[in-house]
Design a protein around this motif. Structure first.
Motif, PDB file in Angstrom:
ATOM      1  N   SER A 135      38.199  25.914  33.530  1.00 51.42           N
ATOM      2  CA  SER A 135      37.090  26.838  33.771  1.00 51.42           C
ATOM      3  C   SER A 135      37.017  27.175  35.253  1.00 51.42           C
ATOM      4  O   SER A 135      35.941  27.153  35.858  1.00 51.42           O
ATOM      5  CB  SER A 135      35.772  26.230  33.274  1.00 51.42           C
ATOM      6  OG  SER A 135      35.736  26.237  31.872  1.00 51.42           O
ATOM      7  N   LEU A 136      38.141  27.463  35.827  1.00 48.56           N
ATOM      8  CA  LEU A 136      38.221  27.842  37.233  1.00 48.56           C
ATOM      9  C   LEU A 136      39.482  28.676  37.419  1.00 48.56           C
ATOM     10  O   LEU A 136      40.363  28.691  36.558  1.00 48.56           O
ATOM     11  CB  LEU A 136      38.218  26.628  38.155  1.00 48.56           C
ATOM     12  CG  LEU A 136      39.425  25.711  38.171  1.00 48.56           C
ATOM     13  CD1 LEU A 136      39.330  24.761  39.364  1.00 48.56           C
ATOM     14  CD2 LEU A 136      39.537  24.902  36.906  1.00 48.56           C
ATOM     15  N   SER A 137      39.540  29.372  38.523  1.00 46.29           N
ATOM     16  CA  SER A 137      40.667  30.274  38.733  1.00 46.29           C
ATOM     17  C   SER A 137      40.837  30.510  40.224  1.00 46.29           C
ATOM     18  O   SER A 137      39.988  30.151  41.030  1.00 46.29           O
ATOM     19  CB  SER A 137      40.409  31.605  38.017  1.00 46.29           C
ATOM     20  OG  SER A 137      39.182  32.166  38.439  1.00 46.29           O
ATOM     21  N   ALA A 164      39.204  30.099  31.547  1.00 47.37           N
ATOM     22  CA  ALA A 164      38.089  31.045  31.584  1.00 47.37           C
ATOM     23  C   ALA A 164      38.511  32.263  32.390  1.00 47.37           C
ATOM     24  O   ALA A 164      39.057  32.136  33.487  1.00 47.37           O
ATOM     25  CB  ALA A 164      36.865  30.395  32.221  1.00 47.37           C
ATOM     26  N   SER A 227      32.897  30.364  31.981  1.00 42.79           N
ATOM     27  CA  SER A 227      33.361  28.989  32.135  1.00 42.79           C
ATOM     28  C   SER A 227      32.804  28.067  31.050  1.00 42.79           C
ATOM     29  O   SER A 227      33.315  26.973  30.861  1.00 42.79           O
ATOM     30  CB  SER A 227      32.995  28.455  33.515  1.00 42.79           C
ATOM     31  OG  SER A 227      31.607  28.431  33.691  1.00 42.79           O
TER      32      SER A 227
ATOM     33  N   TRP B  78      29.416  25.291  43.635  1.00 45.25           N
ATOM     34  CA  TRP B  78      30.334  25.346  42.507  1.00 45.25           C
ATOM     35  C   TRP B  78      30.925  26.743  42.356  1.00 45.25           C
ATOM     36  O   TRP B  78      32.128  26.901  42.089  1.00 45.25           O
ATOM     37  CB  TRP B  78      29.646  24.926  41.205  1.00 45.25           C
ATOM     38  CG  TRP B  78      30.662  24.890  40.100  1.00 45.25           C
ATOM     39  CD1 TRP B  78      31.563  23.904  39.871  1.00 45.25           C
ATOM     40  CD2 TRP B  78      30.950  25.931  39.164  1.00 45.25           C
ATOM     41  NE1 TRP B  78      32.381  24.254  38.823  1.00 45.25           N
ATOM     42  CE2 TRP B  78      32.019  25.483  38.370  1.00 45.25           C
ATOM     43  CE3 TRP B  78      30.379  27.168  38.915  1.00 45.25           C
ATOM     44  CZ2 TRP B  78      32.543  26.250  37.345  1.00 45.25           C
ATOM     45  CZ3 TRP B  78      30.905  27.935  37.893  1.00 45.25           C
ATOM     46  CH2 TRP B  78      31.980  27.468  37.118  1.00 45.25           C
ATOM     47  N   SER B  82      34.885  27.243  42.470  1.00 46.35           N
ATOM     48  CA  SER B  82      35.605  27.551  41.228  1.00 46.35           C
ATOM     49  C   SER B  82      36.001  29.013  41.122  1.00 46.35           C
ATOM     50  O   SER B  82      36.888  29.357  40.342  1.00 46.35           O
ATOM     51  CB  SER B  82      34.736  27.190  40.027  1.00 46.35           C
ATOM     52  OG  SER B  82      33.624  28.065  39.970  1.00 46.35           O
ATOM     53  N   GLY B  83      35.325  29.885  41.875  1.00 45.84           N
ATOM     54  CA  GLY B  83      35.578  31.316  41.737  1.00 45.84           C
ATOM     55  C   GLY B  83      34.979  31.899  40.477  1.00 45.84           C
ATOM     56  O   GLY B  83      35.312  33.013  40.079  1.00 45.84           O
ATOM     57  N   GLN B  84      34.072  31.166  39.847  1.00 44.21           N
ATOM     58  CA  GLN B  84      33.458  31.616  38.599  1.00 44.21           C
ATOM     59  C   GLN B  84      31.968  31.906  38.804  1.00 44.21           C
ATOM     60  O   GLN B  84      31.289  31.163  39.511  1.00 44.21           O
ATOM     61  CB  GLN B  84      33.592  30.529  37.524  1.00 44.21           C
ATOM     62  CG  GLN B  84      35.003  30.315  37.034  1.00 44.21           C
ATOM     63  CD  GLN B  84      35.426  31.356  36.014  1.00 44.21           C
ATOM     64  OE1 GLN B  84      34.602  31.964  35.356  1.00 44.21           O
ATOM     65  NE2 GLN B  84      36.723  31.576  35.888  1.00 44.21           N
ATOM     66  N   PRO B  85      31.455  32.965  38.172  1.00 40.93           N
ATOM     67  CA  PRO B  85      30.016  33.232  38.242  1.00 40.93           C
ATOM     68  C   PRO B  85      29.243  32.305  37.309  1.00 40.93           C
ATOM     69  O   PRO B  85      29.820  31.725  36.382  1.00 40.93           O
ATOM     70  CB  PRO B  85      29.911  34.678  37.763  1.00 40.93           C
ATOM     71  CG  PRO B  85      31.059  34.834  36.821  1.00 40.93           C
ATOM     72  CD  PRO B  85      32.156  33.947  37.340  1.00 40.93           C
TER      73      PRO B  85
END
Lengths: 271, 209
Positions: A135-137, A164, A227, B78, B82-85
């Protein structure tokens, strides 16, 4: 953005093959027993009641003196943010008897975070995990090649990578590789099941909007993000592998395609 | 945060460079667009261990600008790691660290929407909304993602950005990223396209001043 194709008014009905694949056949009564699942994230809080026992794990940190410039420390560790715990709990909720391994790659600082990410994924593949939740990129082209090589290796050895999708349709790795299963949050209130998007790169959509997830200090919060959709798909794959060990990545994709909510059998092999 | 404090405050918070002014206007625009209580932009420090809030509008804005938070904690940490929303609906039940931050600004939100600010190379920071208007299908996350692209362009085209002394701020954006941004526009609804065009026009007008 990547969730858009899964909107009920946009998601097409897809015709599948007439195969004897049903949810009951695919994962019915499976608890994921015997399946090793790596959560590559911020760590996992094994004390959270929704997570349960952790089978093992490693914490990775940038260290210029270490091999490959990444220090790998085996053993228990905290969840720095709560997110890894959330992913682990979602997987546990679907596959209660699976073996969860925490691979902590999000650490104290971001120096060389792409390198740490690569080495964390390498650890999961080298240690023969069956399923890996990512769940990371990263957007960094520096890691396009190394991550692609690892994704192919995983694909060939039977380690299923679930990634994700990023929020924006710009390049982001490894979620855009065909060798991984790319997942976005599916709009709507369905907390169960998943959908197939016939317009890749994001092929699967699952619950990820306002879902209850485990978080730090034993808490539960309501959260939204692609995620959180990825571990749902990882959980279904874990159940499938619990019932049908040693399936390949393309077999898993075929099964998920056949059992997606918006796919109906239609095309027969004889036509 | 070591010692249990929510965050440190930088002494040099008087940055009023065009880039910061533009980010400031972006937070005001986002606040209005999403009917939110507050909006803030935090950028990664040069040593990649902290985020510094460089612009904010709305509740607690005066207190949060200049605040430094470690990247190994909290929702903002975070997101940038992580580069995630992420969207969280009940922040009060989240880890105490978030509350520490909120309390220090004098405003404790119920919900947070946070999206990474992605540069051509990697994540530059995070844009956060506090208590945005409900968006059942979470289109707000996609729209805030567009604004984050705007913020990234602002940061990367600014030679004044203090957190990028390495010269990364002078690096032109990858043409593919520009093409991708234009492609995103084409995929939007007409009302979203109009908003995005207005944003772009504001940006161009500002940089030509």
């Amino acid at each position: 953005m990547w969730s858009e194709p899964f909107r009920p008014d946009r998601l097409p009905a897809v015709q599948g093959l007439s195969l004897p694949i049903t949810p009951e056949w695919a994962w019915g009564n499976s608890t994921g027993r015997g399946v090793k699942v790596a959560v590559v994230d911020s760590g996992v809080d094994a004390a959270h009641p929704l997570v349960g026992p952790i089978s093992g794990g490693v914490a990775l940190e940038y260290d210029p003196e270490a091999p490959n410039a990444v220090r790998v420390t085996e053993g228990p560790h905290d969840d720095l943010f709560g997110h890894g715990t959330a992913c682990a709990a979602l997987i546990r909720g679907l596959a209660p008897d699976c073996e969860i391994y925490s691979v902590r790659v999000l650490g104290e600082r971001l120096t060389a975070k792409g390198l740490v990410f690569v080495e964390g994924l390498r650890w999961a593949i080298d240690n023969q995990m069956d399923v890996v939740n990512l769940s990371l990129s990263t957007k960094s082209m520096d890691y396009f090649g190394p991550l692609h090589e690892l994704a192919d290796r995983a694909n060939f050895q039977g380690t299923i990578l679930v990634a994700a999708a990023n929020n924006l349709p710009s390049a982001s790795y490894p979620s855009l590789y065909s060798s991984v299963l790319s997942v976005a949050a599916r709009p709507g209130s369905d907390s169960q099941g998943f959908a197939y998007n016939p317009e890749p790169p994001v092929e699967f959509g699952a619950a990820g909007i306002d879902v209850d997830v485990a978080w730090m200090n034993g808490s539960i919060i309501k959260a939204t993000g692609n995620s959180f959709a990825a571990p749902i798909i990882a959980g279904y794959i874990t159940r499938i592998l619990g019932k049908h060990p040693r399936l390949t990545a393309f077999q898993i994709k075929t099964i998920l395609h056949a059992t997606a909510d918006n796919v109906t059998p239609g095309t027969t092999l004889s036509t | 945060m070591p010692g249990g404090t929510a965050g440190d405050r930088r002494a040099d918070t008087g940055d009023s460079s065009p880039a910061v002014e533009l980010l400031q206007s972006l937070t005001a625009l986002a606040m209005a667009l999403f009917d939110a209580a507050a909006c803030s932009v935090a950028l990664l420090d040069a040593d990649e261990s902290h985020l510094t809030f460089v612009a904010a509008s709305g509740a607690g804005a005066g207190q949060i600008v200049g605040l430094r938070l470690p990247v190994n904690r909290g929702i903002a940490g975070w997101v940038v790691s992580s580069g995630q929303p992420i969207g969280i609906e009940d922040v009060r039940s989240d880890a105490r660290f978030e509350l520490d931050v909120a309390m220090s600004t004098g405003y404790v939100p119920t919900s947070i929407l946070a999206v990474p600010i992605e540069g051509a190379g990697d994540t530059l920071g995070v844009i956060q909304l506090l208590d945005p208007a409900p968006s059942p299908d979470r289109q707000d996350m996609a729209l805030l993602g567009l604004l984050s692209t705007h913020a990234a362009l602002c940061v990367e085209t600014s030679a004044d950005h203090a957190a990028q002394p390495s010269g990364a701020a002078l690096t032109p954006p990858d043409p593919r990223d520009i093409d991708a941004a234009v492609s995103q526009l084409k995929g939007l609804r007409p009302d979203e396209q109009r908003t995005a065009i207005e944003l772009l026009s504001t940006f161009v007008a500002h940089t030509r001043r």
